[in-house]
Design an enzyme around this catalytic site. Structure first.
Site, short mmCIF file in Angstrom:
data_model
loop_
_atom_site.label_atom_id
_atom_site.label_comp_id
_atom_site.label_asym_id
_atom_site.label_seq_id
_atom_site.Cartn_x
_atom_site.Cartn_y
_atom_site.Cartn_z
N GLY A 110 1.10 -1.11 -0.05
CA GLY A 110 -0.01 0.00 0.00
C GLY A 110 0.96 1.34 -0.13
O GLY A 110 2.20 1.26 0.07
N GLU B 272 9.43 -2.98 4.41
CA GLU B 272 9.96 -2.33 3.47
C GLU B 272 10.76 -3.13 2.46
O GLU B 272 12.00 -3.02 1.88
CB GLU B 272 11.45 -1.50 3.97
CG GLU B 272 11.14 -0.41 5.08
CD GLU B 272 10.00 0.83 4.76
OE1 GLU B 272 9.59 0.85 3.65
OE2 GLU B 272 9.65 1.39 5.85
C1 LIG Z 1 8.04 6.33 -2.88
C2 LIG Z 1 9.44 6.03 -2.29
C3 LIG Z 1 9.54 5.90 -1.15
N1 LIG Z 1 11.03 5.77 -0.67
C4 LIG Z 1 11.04 5.54 0.86
C5 LIG Z 1 10.61 6.52 1.63
C6 LIG Z 1 10.38 5.87 2.97
O1 LIG Z 1 11.63 5.72 3.70
C7 LIG Z 1 10.04 4.42 2.48
C8 LIG Z 1 8.76 4.09 2.50
O2 LIG Z 1 8.41 3.97 3.98
P1 LIG Z 1 6.86 3.71 4.52
O3 LIG Z 1 7.06 2.85 5.65
O4 LIG Z 1 5.92 3.02 3.41
O5 LIG Z 1 6.16 5.13 4.79
O6 LIG Z 1 10.38 4.35 1.12
C9 LIG Z 1 11.90 5.65 -1.52
O7 LIG Z 1 12.99 5.33 -1.11
N2 LIG Z 1 11.87 5.71 -3.08
C10 LIG Z 1 10.26 5.88 -3.29
O8 LIG Z 1 10.33 6.21 -4.64
#
Ligand SMILES: Cc1cn([C@H]2C[C@H](O)[C@@H](COP(=O)(O)O)O2)c(=O)[nH]c1=O
Ligand SMILES: Nc1ncnc2c1ncn2[C@@H]1O[C@H](COP(=O)(O)OP(=O)(O)O)[C@@H](O)[C@H]1O
Length: 248
Positions: A43, A121
């Site tokens: 999600g 993650e």
């Molecule tokens: C869209 C996107 C996200 N990220 C990183 C940003 C956050 O550190 C995590 C997602 O954390 P959550 O637990 O789902 O809130 O992913 C990224 O590195 N690159 C992206 O494109």
């Protein structure tokens, strides 16, 4: 489709068992170990994936099952699974070159059994590490619970997610909606800076949806949007106040 005709021109009697090899009988199947299942819960950011991961771990552990918590690049910058709802657990950081099968084998060598894995993650896993999870499920009967994003800030599947979608037994969109500023459910994780969407950059950039330092200029953060506003780049009137409920 018509029945096959033999060289002699006769149509053979239909044999229902002809085309397929027989599956083992129920008795024979009892001797076969049942493979573990791979489940992927996905999600947008802040929909509750880490919370769910910790809940699932809690419910399995309290029934005496032994699991390992794994994470790659948690927002906290530490090897933990951290939920915005306030609960956090230590986890093992899955480094880029780590072989997850070796990690589990090391537990076995220390006489620790591993019934399940929780991977937060999981979008950041390499496709090869997802294969290792499949190997553990199929040949060591380990149940695998993965949690992660489907799409990156450019709206493309993360490579780890793609492999999980291909290999998982079950795909579960997390039920809690994250709303776009317009009120529609948001699915797109826009990367923003100075109130505009960034469309170029590295796939991995760890940051939060909340503005960590609202006074500071040029903070990169993420904002969940519906498809229309992700495509148009409209970020809404202004930032919505972060917490509606107090966790005090
Ligand atoms: C869209 C996107 C996200 N990220 C990183 C940003 C956050 O550190 C995590 C997602 O954390 P959550 O637990 O789902 O809130 O992913 C990224 O590195 N690159 C992206 O494109
Ligand atoms: N103050 C709060 N009160 C109630 N629920 C909250 C609060 N802060 C966060 N949450 C819940 O936690 C969810 C985010 O959980 P989290 O597990 O960190 O998400 P994810 O891992 O998907 O990024 C929010 O969608 C919301 O449902």
């Amino acid at each position: 489709m018509s029945a096959p005709v033999t060289q002699t021109g006769h149509t053979p009697a239909v044999d229902a068992t002809h085309a397929l090899s027989p599956v083992p009988s129920a008795a024979a199947r009892r001797d076969q170990p049942v493979p573990g299942r791979i489940r992927y819960y996905f999600g947008p950011m802040a929909c509750g994936k880490s919370t769910l991961a910790l809940q699932i771990d809690h419910n399995h552990a309290r029934q005496g099952r032994r699991g390992l918590l794994l994470v790659r690049h948690d927002r906290s910058g530490t090897p933990t699974i951290s939920s915005r709802i306030g609960i956090t657990r230590d986890a093992i950081e899955v480094h880029e070159e780590m072989n997850i099968q070796d990690l589990v084998r090391a537990q076995w060598a220390g006489n620790q059994r591993v019934d399940y894995l929780i991977v937060d993650e999981a979008q950041f896993l390499s496709p090869c590490q997802v294969e290792q999870l499949a190997e553990l499920a199929d040949h060591a009967q380990v149940d695998v619970y993965c949690f992660g994003l489907a799409i990156d800030f450019r709206s493309h599947l993360f490579p780890g997610t793609q492999r999980l979608v291909e290999l998982a037994d079950e795909l579960h969109p997390v039920q809690v909606e994250v709303l776009c500023w317009c009120g529609l459910p948001g699915k797109f994780n826009a990367r923003t800076q100075d109130n505009r969407i960034l469309r170029e950059g590295d796939t991995v950039l760890v940051a939060d949806t909340a503005d960590s330092d609202p006074g500071a200029e040029s903070t990169v953060r993420y904002q969940v949007l519906c498809r229309r506003h992700y495509r148009s780049g409209e970020l809404g009137p202004q930032a919505v106040p972060a917490g509606q409920l107090s966790l005090a």
